[in-house]
Design an enzyme around this catalytic site. Structure first.
Site, mmCIF file in Angstrom:
data_model
loop_
_atom_site.group_PDB
_atom_site.id
_atom_site.type_symbol
_atom_site.label_atom_id
_atom_site.label_comp_id
_atom_site.label_asym_id
_atom_site.label_seq_id
_atom_site.Cartn_x
_atom_site.Cartn_y
_atom_site.Cartn_z
ATOM 1 N N HIS A 1 0.840 -1.210 0.000
ATOM 2 C CA HIS A 1 0.000 0.000 0.000
ATOM 3 C C HIS A 1 0.871 1.255 0.000
ATOM 4 O O HIS A 1 0.673 2.163 -0.832
ATOM 5 C CB HIS A 1 -0.906 -0.014 1.229
ATOM 6 C CG HIS A 1 -1.789 1.186 1.348
ATOM 7 N ND1 HIS A 1 -3.074 1.221 0.862
ATOM 8 C CD2 HIS A 1 -1.563 2.429 1.893
ATOM 9 C CE1 HIS A 1 -3.609 2.404 1.091
ATOM 10 N NE2 HIS A 1 -2.713 3.153 1.728
ATOM 11 N N GLU A 2 1.816 1.319 0.916
ATOM 12 C CA GLU A 2 2.662 2.506 1.017
ATOM 13 C C GLU A 2 3.602 2.629 -0.178
ATOM 14 O O GLU A 2 3.948 3.743 -0.584
ATOM 15 C CB GLU A 2 3.459 2.482 2.326
ATOM 16 C CG GLU A 2 2.607 2.425 3.584
ATOM 17 C CD GLU A 2 1.595 3.568 3.681
ATOM 18 O OE1 GLU A 2 1.843 4.642 3.082
ATOM 19 O OE2 GLU A 2 0.562 3.389 4.352
#
Length: 370
Positions: free
Chosen positions: A22-23
């Site tokens: 996600h990051e």
């Protein structure tokens, strides 16, 4: 020690993978957009280990493995709330490399990239699983109708081939289960084929408490039909890599629609809120899947990845969806939402997220004690 290895370790590994992906979505698009990145953290709180790369980004693992963040130049905190005072003190060149100083479309793309990365990960995991293991297919043919069930009352008979539900075509028995399970006490119309004739049969799935192989209890709608090897023609379907990607996208979409169906039922009172789980339940599920092997853990990771992507797209300040909501307002107004309004919104959003976490954790504890 067995609890640590059996539950906590799988939980940390699965969640860290999902957070990292996600990051990384935020990071890659942010870098591509020319935004300076100060930190990339898997986890919150004090740093456990890390290093600083040649671009000045601090890569680190932090003590609380319940999320993560990318901190951009000009951010006031890990939630990407703008540092108003710091931005005013920047030179024009410095502001151009800050997140707040980037063009609107670049900020929106950077924020949206996190949830999108989660969806891509889920599709990729499903595609790998389908490529290696294939997928079990069961034809939607009825072998038995339970006495007193919704299907029996509607007139379903052994040998009926289920063609559609509420007009949606069904190809497998799992399609039927998936559609019916999230519609307890809701009228549905099942289209069956019997002796070459199509029949539309109305019924209402019964709300039933089910128990999975690990003893976990959950509520679902059932209509009371059963199939078997002879009638259902159980088989494993194999896929080419390209077909597996397409099927992975379909499976990911099923999770999206199933989530919205559950939330709709939650709002209307057809489903109980006690099925909302938090970190304890995720840890338990991770440990249980670990006993079934790597494939089961990966499947859980794919489901959770879609869930994280959806959660982050909710229009709640401090979440990615909240930022996108601000950018939509900015696009309409022609200027950003004022700092005071953003501050109030972030506080409200943080309170909402923390309340949801507390409620989900309470559900987890109640489940363990009950």
């Amino acid at each position: 020690m067995s609890f640590l290895i059996g539950y906590i370790l799988p939980f940390i590994l699965v969640l860290s993978l999902l957070v990292f992906v996600h990051e990384m979505g935020h990071y890659l698009v942010g870098r591509w957009s020319g935004i300076r990145i100060l930190a990339f953290s898997v986890g919150f709180g004090p740093e456990i280990a890390g290093f600083t790369d040649r671009h000045g980004t601090r890569w680190k693992f932090s003590a609380i493995p319940l999320g993560g963040y990318v901190r951009f130049y000009g951010d006031g905190d890990a939630s990407s709330k703008p540092d108003t005072d710091g931005l005013e003190a920047m030179s024009e060149d410095e502001r151009a490399r800050s997140f707040a100083g980037a063009k609107l479309w670049k900020r929106a793309a950077t924020v949206a990239a996190g949830p999108i990365a989660n969806f891509i990960l889920a599709i990729a995991i499903f595609a790998v699983l389908f490529s290696i293991y294939g997928r079990q297919i069961i034809d939607p043919v009825v072998a038995e109708v339970k006495e007193g069930s919704a299907a029996a009352e509607a007139g379903v008979l052994p040998g009926d081939l289920l063609l559609a539900i509420d007009g949606y075509k069904v190809k497998t028995f799992d399609d039927v289960r998936r559609y019916v399970s999230v519609r307890p006490e809701m009228k549905i119309v099942v289209t069956v084929e019997r002796n070459g004739e199509r029949l539309d049969l109305s019924m209402v799935p019964q709300r039933t408490e089910l128990t999975d192989q690990f003893g976990n209890k959950l509520e679902a709608g059932i209509i009371g039909i059963v199939t078997n090897q002879e009638m259902g023609n159980f088989r494993v379907q194999t896929y080419s890599p390209l077909e597996a990607i397409g099927e992975g996208a379909v499976q990911s979409w099923y999770i999206v629609t199933g989530t919205f169906d559950y939330l709709s039922n939650l709002v209307t009172g057809r489903m109980k809120a006690d099925q909302l789980g938090g970190p304890i339940r995720v840890a338990q599920a991770s440990g249980q899947m670990a006993t079934l092997g790597v494939a089961a853990v990966l499947q859980l990771a794919a489901v959770l990845s879609v869930s994280i992507g959806l959660l982050n797209l909710m229009p709640v300040p401090v979440l990615d969806g909240g930022h996108l909501m601000f950018y939509a307002v900015e696009a309409i107004r022609g200027k950003p939402v004022g700092p005071a309004a953003q501050e109030i919104a972030f506080r409200i959003g943080l309170a909402m997220v923390l309340s949801l976490m507390v409620f989900a954790t309470w559900n987890d504890i109640s489940m363990l004690l009950g």
